[in-house]
Design a protein around this motif. Structure first.
Motif, mmCIF file in Angstrom:
data_model
loop_
_atom_site.group_PDB
_atom_site.id
_atom_site.type_symbol
_atom_site.label_atom_id
_atom_site.label_comp_id
_atom_site.label_asym_id
_atom_site.label_seq_id
_atom_site.Cartn_x
_atom_site.Cartn_y
_atom_site.Cartn_z
ATOM 1 N N LEU A 76 -16.863 -21.768 19.245
ATOM 2 C CA LEU A 76 -17.868 -22.558 19.943
ATOM 3 C C LEU A 76 -18.613 -23.450 18.965
ATOM 4 O O LEU A 76 -18.816 -23.086 17.803
ATOM 5 N N PRO A 88 -20.730 -27.758 18.807
ATOM 6 C CA PRO A 88 -20.787 -29.125 19.346
ATOM 7 C C PRO A 88 -19.511 -29.898 19.028
ATOM 8 O O PRO A 88 -18.699 -29.483 18.201
ATOM 9 N N ASN A 89 -19.351 -31.034 19.681
ATOM 10 C CA ASN A 89 -18.238 -31.922 19.345
ATOM 11 C C ASN A 89 -18.322 -32.296 17.861
ATOM 12 O O ASN A 89 -19.396 -32.594 17.342
ATOM 13 N N LYS A 132 -13.954 -27.177 15.303
ATOM 14 C CA LYS A 132 -13.217 -26.160 16.052
ATOM 15 C C LYS A 132 -11.712 -26.449 16.060
ATOM 16 O O LYS A 132 -10.902 -25.565 15.763
ATOM 17 N N GLU A 183 -9.151 -25.505 24.495
ATOM 18 C CA GLU A 183 -9.841 -25.966 25.698
ATOM 19 C C GLU A 183 -8.951 -25.848 26.941
ATOM 20 O O GLU A 183 -8.709 -26.836 27.645
ATOM 21 N N THR A 186 -13.647 -23.476 23.349
ATOM 22 C CA THR A 186 -14.286 -23.878 24.592
ATOM 23 C C THR A 186 -15.674 -24.421 24.303
ATOM 24 O O THR A 186 -16.237 -24.201 23.228
ATOM 25 N N HIS A 187 -16.226 -25.139 25.279
ATOM 26 C CA HIS A 187 -17.584 -25.661 25.154
ATOM 27 C C HIS A 187 -18.582 -24.872 25.987
ATOM 28 O O HIS A 187 -19.788 -25.068 25.852
ATOM 29 N N HIS A 188 -18.089 -23.986 26.855
ATOM 30 C CA HIS A 188 -18.968 -23.365 27.843
ATOM 31 C C HIS A 188 -18.826 -21.843 27.825
ATOM 32 O O HIS A 188 -17.710 -21.321 27.963
ATOM 33 N N PHE A 199 -26.438 -25.664 18.723
ATOM 34 C CA PHE A 199 -26.348 -26.851 19.570
ATOM 35 C C PHE A 199 -27.556 -27.775 19.465
ATOM 36 O O PHE A 199 -27.585 -28.835 20.092
#
Length: 283
Positions: free
Chosen positions: A58, A60-61, A65, A189, A222-224, A262
């Motif tokens: 996990l 931020p962009n 990752k 993702e 993943t982002h979530h 984040f």
């Protein structure tokens, strides 16, 4: 460390705490720089994945990752430090042979849209985009059938990949990746653009896969937090190419650490093994 590409023998590192758990992938002091600009992509990353562990990556962009996934997937080499996968150090092994023992799932994978689901799964045996029919004997075809059944998608065997939903495609790709019976499964993702029912189907698939394959290690980008299966037991938080935290999910996915990762206040809750993250102060 193991001398076998399938990682079947035992290897240990100091951070194993004496458990003797088999190491599937290990990064030691890893750094990556963009050659053209010198930009730091990863900086002094230490990380170990053991057999049977399920990790979430996990951040931020631009946190690094995908770069880490490429390293443990043996598609990139570090600028500094060492990367060992299935008991072999990158730079000292034929990575083409090594990749055959690593499952990789990404929505960006090239798959001919006209191929039926069973054929897409078969191509995982040869690691090719198009099927190589002479390489698929009865045993291989039966294995593809069994994987479609294991992932509860037997009804997709004859359905063209192009008309499958996003969630169905993801499960077909997982079945394809499992054709090589990998020790390590990487998911980049996999929930991208899925609607709610498809997301939940895929999460349940990952939960059942973990229960049915106790020695398989997985790494999911993943982002979530909502996309994390209850089977995910470990997490790695990245920011600006550096590790902010790594370890058991309950120690890593805390409000303070998620906020630091984040860059905004985040509340984190967990219910029945599922996670939820939202901006602090939201109703």
């Amino acid at each position: 460390m193991s001398d076998n590409l399938d990682g079947t023998t035992t290897g240990t590192r100091p951070e194993d705490g004496g458990t003797g758990a088999r190491i599937v992938a290990a990064l030691d002091g890893v750094g990556m720089r963009r050659i053209t600009t010198g930009q730091i992509i990863l900086d002094a990353v230490d990380w170990t994945v053991r057999a049977g562990e399920h990790w979430a990556l996990l951040g931020p962009n631009g946190a690094g990752k995908t770069s880490i996934l490429r390293l443990v997937g043996a598609t990139h080499h570090p600028t500094t430090g060492t990367v060992e996968v299935l008991g072999h150090r990158l730079g000292r092994v034929d990575v083409r042979e090594l990749r055959a023992h690593i499952g990789h799932v990404s929505t960006s994978q090239r798959v001919p849209l006209d191929l039926p689901g069973h054929t897409v799964v078969l191509t995982g045996h040869t690691g090719t985009v198009q099927p190589l029919w002479k390489a698929y004997d009865t045993e291989v075809r039966d294995r593809a059938d069994a994987l479609l059944a294991e992932l509860d998608i037997k009804d997709l065997a004859d359905r063209p990949y192009g008309v499958c939903s996003g969630g169905q495609r993801a499960r077909v790709l997982i079945a394809r990746a499992l054709m090589a019976d990998p020790a390590l499964l990487l998911l980049d993702e996999p929930f991208n653009a899925l609607d709610l029912p498809s997301r939940e189907d895929l999460i349940d698939t990952m939960r059942r896969l973990a229960a049915g394959r106790p020695h398989l290690a997985t790494v999911t980008v993943t982002h979530h937090l909502e996309e994390l299966s209850p089977a995910i037991g470990h997490a790695l938080l990245l920011r600006d190419g550096r590790v902010l935290a790594r370890g058991p999910v309950e120690d890593v996915l805390t409000p303070d650490r998620m906020t630091a990762c984040f860059g905004r206040p985040i509340e984190v809750t967990r219910h029945a093994g599922r996670w939820l993250a939202r901006s602090a102060g939201q109703p």
